[in-house]
Each structure stands twice: as C-alpha cells, then as structure tokens.
Write an enzyme that holds these catalytic residues in place. Structure first.
Site, PDB file in Angstrom:
ATOM      1  N   GLU A   1       0.870  -1.177   0.000  1.00 53.56           N
ATOM      2  CA  GLU A   1       0.000   0.000   0.000  1.00 53.56           C
ATOM      3  C   GLU A   1       0.901   1.219   0.000  1.00 53.56           C
ATOM      4  O   GLU A   1       1.677   1.432   0.939  1.00 53.56           O
ATOM      5  CB  GLU A   1      -0.913   0.037   1.218  1.00 53.56           C
ATOM      6  CG  GLU A   1      -1.840   1.252   1.216  1.00 53.56           C
ATOM      7  CD  GLU A   1      -2.474   1.543   2.549  1.00 53.56           C
ATOM      8  OE1 GLU A   1      -2.510   2.717   2.947  1.00 53.56           O
ATOM      9  OE2 GLU A   1      -2.925   0.576   3.202  1.00 53.56           O
TER      10      GLU A   1
ATOM     11  N   CYS B   1      -3.853   7.619   4.721  1.00 53.03           N
ATOM     12  CA  CYS B   1      -3.608   7.215   3.337  1.00 53.03           C
ATOM     13  C   CYS B   1      -4.848   7.392   2.479  1.00 53.03           C
ATOM     14  O   CYS B   1      -4.744   7.488   1.251  1.00 53.03           O
ATOM     15  CB  CYS B   1      -3.157   5.760   3.281  1.00 53.03           C
ATOM     16  SG  CYS B   1      -1.669   5.414   4.233  1.00 53.03           S
TER      17      CYS B   1
END
Length: 522
Positions: A256, A295
């Site tokens: 990620e 994020c």
C-alpha cells in the site's frame, strides 16, 4: 524514558543499542528509545516458522477466531494507557486517537466474529469439485492451506494500532505467525499492545513478534514461503520490490503506497442541497482527522466549475472553526503531525503545489493553542484550488501527507472521471449526489482505478461510514500508484495468507477432506 526492546524467538531481546529516540511531537520531550539493527533475526524468523506456525495450525479456524476475541479483551482492558501513549507519541486528540485504537478493536472483533463461522474447519475448500473423467469418479478439488512461513508487516507511522491489527487479525486467523516492524517514530503504541498480548499468554510462542528501531536485515531474513505486507511511500515500495526475496524468491508481497484520492461533487448537488452540505462536511473532516495523515484522505476535491467558489467559501468557513494546537486542551480539535520532519515535508509540499495552485484558505495565520511553533509539529489546514484542472500537473502527482487538499473544477461527468483517473490508481474515491443512477454510473467507471468507491446520497448521509474510514468488510487497497495491493474485505483477507492447490483423485478420496473442511467464502 522507556526502551522498546525487540521480541524474537519467544523472548525479549537484549538491548541492541539506542539509535532512535521517540519524541512528543508537540513538546519535543523524549519519550522512548529504540535500538539499532536487530540481532538474531534469522533465528527469530525460524522460531516463528516452526513454533509459531505449529502452535497456530494445531487449532481450528474457530479456535483461532476465539483467540482474536481474547486479544480484543486485552486491548479493551488497557485502552486508557493506549490513549495516553497516542496523545504523547502521535500528538493526536482523543477523537483522532479513537480512529486508530477503536478501529483496531473493531477490526479484531469483526474477525473474531466472522472467523467463528468457519467453526471446526482445518481446511478451506475453494469452490466445488470439478469432474475430470467421463465416469465422473476422477475429480479435482481446490483447497486453501496456510502459507508455510511467516507474515512480515512493515508499517507506516500514522496508524500504530489499527495498522498492526488490521493485518494481524486475518493472518493469525489463517494460522500464520506475525512479525511486526512498526515505523519507529510512533512505535511505542504498537510495542505496548504487543507486550500486553504476549504477557496475557493468549497466543502460542512464536505467533507474534516485534522488531522496533532499525529495519536492517528484515528482508534478508525472508524465505520463499513467507509473505510481506508493506505500508508506506512508493519510493520505499520500489526498493522492496527489487529485493531478491521478492524479485528472485517470489515472496508474496502486498503493497500500500501513495494515493491521490479524489472526491467528486455531483452536478445536481448545488449549494443549499443536502448533497452539497454532506460533501463540504466530508472534505473538512478528511482534511482535519488525524491532521490529514491518512492514506485514504481526500487530496483532490473535484467540483463542478460553477460551484467552485461556493465550495471554497463553505469549506474555508468550516476550516476557520478548527482549533489547532496541543491536544491536551479540550478545545483543540486538531493536534500535530507526528514530528518536525513530517512538518517540514508538509510545508515543502504546500509550497510546491502553490506553484500552480491558488491558496484558497491559509490556516497558518491562525494562532496555535499552547504550543511553541518552533518546536511543535502542528500544521494548520490549507485548501488550495485550480479552476482549470487540465492545466494542473503536480496535484495529480504529488501527495502532501497532512491537512491539505486541492479544489479542482470540472466541466462535465467525463471530465471529472478523467481527472480522477489521473491519480493513476487510488485507494478510494467518493461521490456525492442525490442522483443514484448517475452515482452508479460513475462508480462503475471509477472501479477500474480505485480499490473502493464510496457513494453518498442524502438518504445515507447520517449512516455512511466516511470516505476515509476503512471498514473490515470492504477491501482496502488500490491499483497502480496506490501499490496494487489488497487487504481486508471480510474473509477475502485470508486469501493472502493461504496457498491454493488442486487435489486430484477419486471422489471417494476427496470426500475424506470433510467434515474438517468448509468453503472459505461462507
């Protein structure tokens, strides 16, 4: 000041030096120390593969789910200490600490409950058997078995609690031992949670290990049947992918990385409508929750050109009400970034974006509450804007990981979609409108470049879970720039920690897999 030792081979390791000091990002006060390169990594990984895996895989899926429930009880019993650590080491308000701490507990509870549905199973079936012969006797049954290795987690600084347990819960449920390497700057909370769980004696020896401080040698210790999950920058992700463990030995890696998430306001959502208000509230929430250090935060706010000024005015008015400073004060709504290094990065990023965008709201003129600006890592929210989004390049390429978002005007639906796709792959996009047919169309178009599409209409305005909130029942991850990985998604998360194999034989033989087997997508 405490020290954060490594836990490997079932024991707390001797001091490996004190090469890093964790600080209070508001006061600058030293809080804890972490060591240099860890000793005994190869032995620690081998211990986890042998002892940890054996202990976990001697249990059924249901029994491992029950262990997750016991871990949850430990976390709940120590909740107050976790909030204190989060405030001191991450500089977060109680509400922002809850996003991390309660999010971790919710995810553990979800997998404890969902995993219990697997019951006494020790083997997962992947679909029905396929017939391979004319007499229908010779068949093929796909099964899933836990990987014969460890799960190494290299995590980011922004979620020291949730970042651990959203990965560890499905790994432990799968029967795979976990080795966690938290980001050093906020490692204290991760370390305390691991220490509490180990002290409770819930897991088999070797099932849970932690390495604080230096990450040197971690990738070298990986072997072909291990798995790696990384959350962090795209630059570090590129280095990881080039390591021999991944490039030559096919260690399975889940990444990620950077994500320029967008949120689209529908053309029907004019000022004064419920959808317009929901959009403005969500954008402000995404800019300020955890000081924008998520994020999944909205980095690009796409609005019809005719609503550009109205959105800018509404968002600016709400941002002006956000008090920033020392989270120890009840009136402070937004605390600090995790440290001065991150603060400097955010300021540099704002200056870079401002080279092609206009500053629509500058929170830096706002007084900070009870902090020394020369020491504290407090950054006020900043809203930038580009009316002609086609002329903007940096906003589609550079992520500022803080309380910063850029307003972009779009002409029509096709233009909005093309702007969203310019993110080159994102974790999430959101859409706000009262036109459900239009949202469904846009959702389908966005799905190819996003891991999740969050669609909000007025009828779910009060119950929707939030653009940036990652729910364990939905997948978390995204293609392209976002890393190409995938986590969570209910029992889908178990797939990363299992290997699929086809067992071919007589139907009589294959029937011997049951009753200790169940279909994994229950």
């Amino acid at each position: 000041m405490i020290h954060l030792p490594n836990y490997l081979s079932g024991v707390w390791q001797p001091d490996s030096g004190r090469s890093a000091t964790l600080l209070d990002p508001v006061t600058g006060q030293p809080l804890a120390t972490a060591g240099g390169p860890a000793a005994g990594l190869d032995a620690g990984f081998a211990f986890a593969r042998a002892q940890g895996a054996a202990g976990l895989q001697a249990l059924s899926y249901g029994q491992r789910a029950s262990m997750l429930g016991e871990i949850l009880k430990v976390l709940q019993a120590n909740r107050d200490a976790y909030y204190d650590i989060s405030l001191a080491n991450s500089g977060t308000t109680k509400a922002d600490s809850a996003v991390d701490i309660e999010g971790a507990s919710f995810t553990l509870g979800y997998y404890a409950k969902t995993g219990a549905a697997l019951g006494d199973a020790r083997t997962l079936l992947d679909g029905a058997a396929a017939i391979l012969s004319k007499d229908q006797l010779f068949q093929s049954q796909h099964i899933l078995t836990p990987v014969r290795g460890v799960a190494l987690f290299i995590n980011a600084f922004n979620f020291p609690a949730w970042g651990l347990w959203e990965k560890a819960a499905p790994a432990l449920l799968s029967g795979v031992p976990v080795i966690i390497k938290p980001a050093t700057v906020t490692a204290w909370l991760t370390h305390r949670m691991v220490a509490d769980v180990i002290a409770a004696g819930i897991l088999p020896e070797g099932a849970l290990s932690i390495v604080c401080g230096s990450s040197a040698g971690l990738l070298d210790a990986l072997q072909p049947f291990d798995v790696l999950s990384f959350t962090g920058s795209a630059d570090t992700a590129a280095l990881i992918r080039s390591h021999a463990a991944i490039s030559r030995h096919s260690v399975r890696a889940n990444i990620e990385a950077d994500s320029l998430n967008s949120s689209i306001l529908g053309v029907d959502a004019a000022p004064g409508t419920a959808a317009f208000d929901l959009y403005v509230n969500e954008l402000v929430r995404e800019m300020t929750t955890k000081s924008g250090q998520r994020c999944t935060a909205i980095r690009r706010a796409l609005v019809p050109q005719q609503f550009f000024d109205a959105v800018a005015e509404a968002v600016g008015a709400k941002l002006a009400q956000v008090s920033v400073g020392n989270p120890r004060h009840a009136e402070v709504r937004m605390g600090s970034l995790v440290g001065r290094e991150q603060f400097d990065s955010v300021q540099a990023g704002i200056a870079r974006l401002a080279s092609e965008a206009t500053v629509l709201y500058d929170g830096s003129a706002q007084a900070l509450i009870d902090v020394d600006p020369a020491i504290a890592a407090c950054a006020a929210p900043t809203l930038l804007g580009v009316r002609d989004a086609d002329r903007a390049a940096l906003v589609h390429d550079h992520e500022v990981f803080g309380p910063v978002s850029t307003l972009l005007g779009y002409r029509d639906t096709g233009h909005a979609l093309s702007l969203a796709h310019r993110g080159l792959g994102s974790l999430v996009a959101s859409v706000f409108s009262a036109d459900s047919a239009w949202m469904a169309q846009v959702g389908r178009e966005l799905a190819g470049t996003h891991g999740r599409v969050h669609m909000v209409s007025p009828d779910v305005g009060k119950t929707q879970t939030g653009h940036g909130n990652v729910m364990p029942a939905s997948i978390h991850g995204g293609p392209g720039r976002a890393g190409g990985g995938e986590e969570l998604g209910g029992l889908r998360a178990l797939g990363f920690y299992h290997r699929r194999a086809a067992l071919q034989g007589s139907s009589v033989t294959l029937q011997q897999l049951t009753p200790a087997a169940t279909n994994w997508n229950v």
